[in-house]
Scaffold this active site. Sequence first.
Site, short mmCIF file in Angstrom:
data_model
loop_
_atom_site.label_atom_id
_atom_site.label_comp_id
_atom_site.label_asym_id
_atom_site.label_seq_id
_atom_site.Cartn_x
_atom_site.Cartn_y
_atom_site.Cartn_z
N THR A 126 0.77 -1.20 -0.10
CA THR A 126 0.07 -0.02 -0.01
C THR A 126 0.74 1.43 0.03
O THR A 126 1.88 1.29 0.45
CB THR A 126 -0.88 0.00 1.22
OG1 THR A 126 -1.60 -1.35 1.26
CG2 THR A 126 -1.82 1.46 1.49
N THR A 158 2.24 -3.22 8.21
CA THR A 158 2.19 -4.05 9.38
C THR A 158 3.65 -4.65 9.69
O THR A 158 4.29 -4.72 8.69
CB THR A 158 1.20 -5.26 9.31
OG1 THR A 158 0.01 -4.63 9.23
CG2 THR A 158 1.14 -6.09 10.50
N GLU A 365 -5.62 -6.55 3.44
CA GLU A 365 -5.85 -7.53 2.39
C GLU A 365 -7.20 -7.62 1.64
O GLU A 365 -7.30 -8.52 1.01
CB GLU A 365 -5.75 -8.80 3.06
CG GLU A 365 -4.60 -9.16 4.22
CD GLU A 365 -3.42 -9.64 3.42
OE1 GLU A 365 -3.61 -10.56 2.61
OE2 GLU A 365 -2.15 -9.04 3.70
C1 LIG Z 1 -3.80 -1.51 10.52
C2 LIG Z 1 -3.68 -1.71 9.19
C3 LIG Z 1 -2.54 -2.55 8.78
C4 LIG Z 1 -2.29 -2.62 7.31
N1 LIG Z 1 -1.22 -3.64 6.88
C5 LIG Z 1 -0.84 -3.48 5.69
C6 LIG Z 1 0.52 -4.30 5.37
O1 LIG Z 1 1.13 -4.71 6.21
N2 LIG Z 1 1.02 -4.11 4.01
C7 LIG Z 1 0.43 -3.15 3.00
O2 LIG Z 1 0.65 -3.21 1.94
N3 LIG Z 1 -0.72 -2.64 3.43
C8 LIG Z 1 -1.51 -2.85 4.48
N4 LIG Z 1 -2.47 -2.16 4.93
C9 LIG Z 1 -3.28 -1.40 4.04
C10 LIG Z 1 -4.74 -1.84 3.56
O3 LIG Z 1 -4.46 -2.98 2.62
C11 LIG Z 1 -5.46 -0.77 2.77
O4 LIG Z 1 -5.70 0.27 3.75
C12 LIG Z 1 -6.61 -1.19 2.08
O5 LIG Z 1 -6.13 -2.29 1.10
C13 LIG Z 1 -7.53 -0.16 1.50
O6 LIG Z 1 -6.75 0.99 0.77
P1 LIG Z 1 -6.82 2.34 1.16
O7 LIG Z 1 -6.69 2.68 2.74
O8 LIG Z 1 -6.04 3.20 0.44
O9 LIG Z 1 -8.47 2.68 0.87
P2 LIG Z 1 -8.78 3.07 -0.56
O10 LIG Z 1 -8.43 1.93 -1.55
O11 LIG Z 1 -8.64 4.41 -0.92
O12 LIG Z 1 -10.63 2.69 -0.40
C14 LIG Z 1 -11.46 3.78 0.31
C15 LIG Z 1 -12.80 3.15 0.31
O13 LIG Z 1 -13.25 3.12 -1.05
C16 LIG Z 1 -13.48 1.69 -1.58
N5 LIG Z 1 -13.08 1.39 -2.90
C17 LIG Z 1 -11.85 1.45 -3.49
N6 LIG Z 1 -11.79 0.89 -4.71
C18 LIG Z 1 -13.11 0.56 -5.01
C19 LIG Z 1 -13.72 -0.10 -5.97
N7 LIG Z 1 -13.22 -0.27 -7.11
N8 LIG Z 1 -15.07 -0.21 -6.02
C20 LIG Z 1 -15.75 -0.10 -5.02
N9 LIG Z 1 -15.21 0.50 -3.47
C21 LIG Z 1 -13.90 0.71 -3.69
C22 LIG Z 1 -12.82 0.57 -0.64
O14 LIG Z 1 -13.39 -0.57 -0.36
C23 LIG Z 1 -12.89 1.55 0.84
O15 LIG Z 1 -14.06 1.39 1.34
C24 LIG Z 1 -2.88 -2.01 6.42
C25 LIG Z 1 -4.16 -0.99 6.75
C26 LIG Z 1 -4.20 -0.91 8.10
C27 LIG Z 1 -5.30 0.05 8.39
#
Ligand SMILES: Cc1cc2nc3c(=O)[nH]c(=O)nc-3n(C[C@H](O)[C@H](O)[C@H](O)COP(=O)(O)OP(=O)(O)OC[C@H]3O[C@@H](n4cnc5c(N)ncnc54)[C@H](O)[C@@H]3O)c2cc1C
Length: 384
Positions: A126, A158, A365
């Site tokens: 991410t 993480t 994930e």
């Molecule tokens: C505590 C924590 C630990 C994490 N650990 C890791 C890690 O170890 N490694 C890593 O790489 N990442 C990690 N992440 C990141 C996590 O995987 C992302 O936060 C997640 O994939 C969502 O991405 P974003 O936060 O950018 O949200 P966005 O992608 O901006 O999404 C925001 C909203 O829009 C929705 N949305 C986005 N695209 C679409 C679509 N095409 N259709 C419909 N709805 C959509 C999403 O479902 C969500 O509700 C972690 C996150 C947290 C909070």
Amino acid sequence: MDYELTQEQKDIQRAAREFIQGEYDKEKILAWEETHTFPREIWKKACQLGFVGIHFPEEYGGQGYGVTENILIVEEFCRKDSGVGVALSLADFSSEVVLRFGTDEQKKKYLLPVARGEFISGGAYTEPDHGSDITLMATTAARQGDFFVINGTKTFITNGSLADFFVVLCQTDPNMKPSYRGQCTIIVDKGAKGLEATEILPKMGIRMTSTAELSFSDVRVPVSQLLGEENKGFYQVLDFFDESRIEIAAQALGIAQGAFDRTLDYVKQREQFGKKLADFQITQHKLADMATKIEAARLMTYKAAWNYDQKRIDPKLTSMAKMFAARAAVEVADEAIQMHGGYGYMTEYEVERFYRDAKITEIYEGTREIQKNTIASALIGKLR
Ligand SMILES: Cc1cc2nc3c(=O)[nH]c(=O)nc-3n(C[C@H](O)[C@H](O)[C@H](O)COP(=O)(O)OP(=O)(O)OC[C@H]3O[C@@H](n4cnc5c(N)ncnc54)[C@H](O)[C@@H]3O)c2cc1C
């Protein structure tokens, strides 16, 4: 059709349950939770007893079991304590990318210490502007002779402040169309010059894990740290998600079961209006609904794991299990607080922590919405 775990699987499940019961010191755990501390001593012992990396082959420190045995352990750990369980489950996060795509040398270098409890791993996919959509990465890895030079920022990683190495998804060819065909996964060691981790605090739940932003500023990494073939990084990460999402489903399942266990105990002893709460029919119906959701989540999660171990990789089923189990965990933990009344809102009764910890399983994930996209794509017939 056979819905029974094998005797060996039951033994692993029981061993995991007995271990985590024995290690459980509520006061200590609440202190770790409050101070955002990784439960290092429990993790060390879990590694020594072979619970971490049980699914690695023996030559890489594991016991040659599959995803099924691994998720039975994750479920038990999260059932006993959502915070400790998730932290232990994620201690080897992304090491499966090394397992699947690494050379023998890379596997020996990284997986043996993970299994021994010497290394914690992380996966950095991410970015601030690329979360659900990782098809284009702003983090670049430019080839310079025998090195990659990495620049960019990863967020929400993480184990970011703890990990000894990271699997990092980078854009190696920014001009490739479509962009995901120009990505690589590269192993970056802790302490690499130009790599900085900044903890992101505070956060809602899973407080015993570190979540950090990683900044890469001209980080030079030998090309020998490349995982698998060049320009296959995106596909490797999707392959990894096919397995890791089952593990997240198991986290959710364990959290739901743990919240339920506490609630069942509570309603059997708490009295109001001269009766045990468990005597009210509405309580009984709530218990029935919670148990049904958990059972359905368990069936889907175990089936996804079993399929995976049979080499019938099924992203649709994996996404269904992850999405369903995560929702079940949030709903069950929510109801658990409600059934504890005011006590449920208090940290001492633990269910509020299970609720806070459950929520992340619907986000990382791949969010719930992204799981639906995967399921729908498979149904419509245009997956990947
Ligand atoms: C505590 C924590 C630990 C994490 N650990 C890791 C890690 O170890 N490694 C890593 O790489 N990442 C990690 N992440 C990141 C996590 O995987 C992302 O936060 C997640 O994939 C969502 O991405 P974003 O936060 O950018 O949200 P966005 O992608 O901006 O999404 C925001 C909203 O829009 C929705 N949305 C986005 N695209 C679409 C679509 N095409 N259709 C419909 N709805 C959509 C999403 O479902 C969500 O509700 C972690 C996150 C947290 C909070």
